[in-house]
Design a protein around this motif. Structure first.
Motif, mmCIF file in Angstrom:
data_model
loop_
_atom_site.group_PDB
_atom_site.id
_atom_site.type_symbol
_atom_site.label_atom_id
_atom_site.label_comp_id
_atom_site.label_asym_id
_atom_site.label_seq_id
_atom_site.Cartn_x
_atom_site.Cartn_y
_atom_site.Cartn_z
ATOM 1 N N PHE A 89 12.037 43.930 -10.281
ATOM 2 C CA PHE A 89 11.588 44.474 -11.568
ATOM 3 C C PHE A 89 10.091 44.248 -11.737
ATOM 4 C CE2 PHE A 89 10.813 44.490 -16.117
ATOM 5 C CZ PHE A 89 11.532 45.602 -16.530
ATOM 6 N N PHE A 90 9.634 43.056 -11.408
ATOM 7 C CA PHE A 90 8.223 42.730 -11.553
ATOM 8 C C PHE A 90 7.343 43.597 -10.651
ATOM 9 C CE2 PHE A 90 9.577 38.138 -12.702
ATOM 10 C CZ PHE A 90 9.825 38.533 -13.994
ATOM 11 N N THR A 91 7.782 43.801 -9.397
ATOM 12 C CA THR A 91 6.959 44.549 -8.444
ATOM 13 C C THR A 91 7.121 46.062 -8.608
ATOM 14 O OG1 THR A 91 8.697 44.341 -6.754
ATOM 15 C CG2 THR A 91 6.926 42.704 -6.734
ATOM 16 N N ASP A 92 8.356 46.544 -8.775
ATOM 17 C CA ASP A 92 8.618 47.985 -8.779
ATOM 18 C C ASP A 92 8.349 48.646 -10.125
ATOM 19 O OD1 ASP A 92 9.430 47.463 -6.237
ATOM 20 O OD2 ASP A 92 11.564 47.812 -6.589
ATOM 21 N N ILE A 93 8.582 47.918 -11.216
ATOM 22 C CA ILE A 93 8.430 48.500 -12.555
ATOM 23 C C ILE A 93 7.119 48.064 -13.214
ATOM 24 C CG2 ILE A 93 9.460 48.755 -14.846
ATOM 25 C CD1 ILE A 93 11.065 50.026 -12.570
ATOM 26 N N LEU A 94 6.806 46.774 -13.122
ATOM 27 C CA LEU A 94 5.609 46.257 -13.789
ATOM 28 C C LEU A 94 4.388 46.217 -12.879
ATOM 29 C CD1 LEU A 94 7.151 43.309 -15.858
ATOM 30 C CD2 LEU A 94 6.854 45.700 -16.501
ATOM 31 N N PHE A 95 4.582 46.466 -11.571
ATOM 32 C CA PHE A 95 3.491 46.475 -10.596
ATOM 33 C C PHE A 95 2.721 45.158 -10.553
ATOM 34 C CE2 PHE A 95 4.176 50.923 -11.787
ATOM 35 C CZ PHE A 95 4.470 51.458 -10.542
ATOM 36 N N ILE A 96 3.457 44.068 -10.678
ATOM 37 C CA ILE A 96 2.856 42.745 -10.548
ATOM 38 C C ILE A 96 2.704 42.442 -9.054
ATOM 39 C CG2 ILE A 96 3.261 40.271 -10.931
ATOM 40 C CD1 ILE A 96 4.733 41.068 -13.507
ATOM 41 N N PRO A 97 1.575 41.882 -8.633
ATOM 42 C CA PRO A 97 1.392 41.544 -7.212
ATOM 43 C C PRO A 97 2.540 40.689 -6.688
ATOM 44 C CG PRO A 97 -0.670 41.290 -8.391
ATOM 45 C CD PRO A 97 0.386 41.566 -9.430
ATOM 46 N N GLU A 98 2.905 40.912 -5.418
ATOM 47 C CA GLU A 98 4.112 40.300 -4.870
ATOM 48 C C GLU A 98 4.103 38.778 -4.937
ATOM 49 O OE1 GLU A 98 6.969 40.623 -0.945
ATOM 50 O OE2 GLU A 98 5.655 42.259 -1.546
#
Length: 224
Positions: A89-98
């Motif tokens: 969710f963080f990476t795919d939806i919010l585009f937070i760095p891995e």
């Protein structure tokens, strides 16, 4: 007596499961491998292993490898599922760095409820359905994130100098109070999402095509 798993014990359980997946079936995991993976000292691992063993989540005897029980494997999979759902969710939806997403998922996975995880998953599915209908939610949000923070966040007072639009469009803008010599406050500006302006205490969203027809000028110094 059953013991509630702390976040630390959950980390141990998850780590043992992940390490066991790299081994042949029923081989078990070495205590030193756990210490290395979690970057802790061996005595700390001994303490955690004993507590997990008391809850029948793993089997361990001195000088033997550690194996998860059926119950322990199930619990570890649940923890890993929470972690995976959060990170995706963080990476795919919010585009937070891995790297940040991984760290945040590790911290949040211990306190988030199954219902919340379910809603995270359903929201991802909902976004996917919208994108199948050619509504680029994630792309627009990513573009919004990469736009200038200054443009998006700092309100700017402007005077509408001229409106270079067709008569029908001008009429619609006039009905909203948007006309020449009117002072407005630009609350949010981006090339990728609607611009938001404040006029007479009302927030109005204008798409980029409309914005291109409006010519602004700075508020005179004596009006500041």
């Amino acid at each position: 007596m059953s013991m509630i798993l702390t976040s630390s014990l959950e980390d141990y359980l998850e780590t043992i499961y992940l390490l066991s997946q790299k081994q042949k079936p029923n081989i078990g995991v070495r205590l030193t491998d756990i210490a290395t993976a979690l970057e802790v000292k061996t005595p700390s691992v001994h303490t955690a292993i004993r507590q997990l063993s008391e809850q029948q989540l793993l089997s361990y005897k001195p000088y033997t490898k550690i194996k998860l029980t059926k119950q322990g494997t199930l619990k570890a999979k649940q923890i890993l599922h929470r972690h995976t759902q959060l990170k995706q969710f963080f990476t795919d939806i919010l585009f937070i760095p891995e790297e940040i997403a991984e760290d945040n998922a590790c911290k949040i996975e211990h306190i988030v409820s199954p219902e919340t995880i379910s809603h995270f998953h359903k929201f991802r599915d909902y976004i996917a359905l919208l994108e199948k209908d050619n509504i680029p939610i994630r792309r627009n949000f990513k573009n919004y994130l990469t736009s200038s923070i200054q443009e998006k966040m700092q309100p700017k007072r402007k005077i509408i100098k001229a409106i270079h639009a067709e008569k029908a469009t001008k009429k619609k803008l006039y009905l909203l109070g948007i006309q020449e010599k009117t002072e407005v406050t630009i609350l949010q500006y981006s090339k990728h999402v609607p611009t938001v302006i404040s006029l007479y205490g009302q927030d109005i969203a204008l798409d980029k095509d409309i914005m291109q027809t409006i010519e602004f000028e700075d508020v005179p110094t004596n009006k500041e």
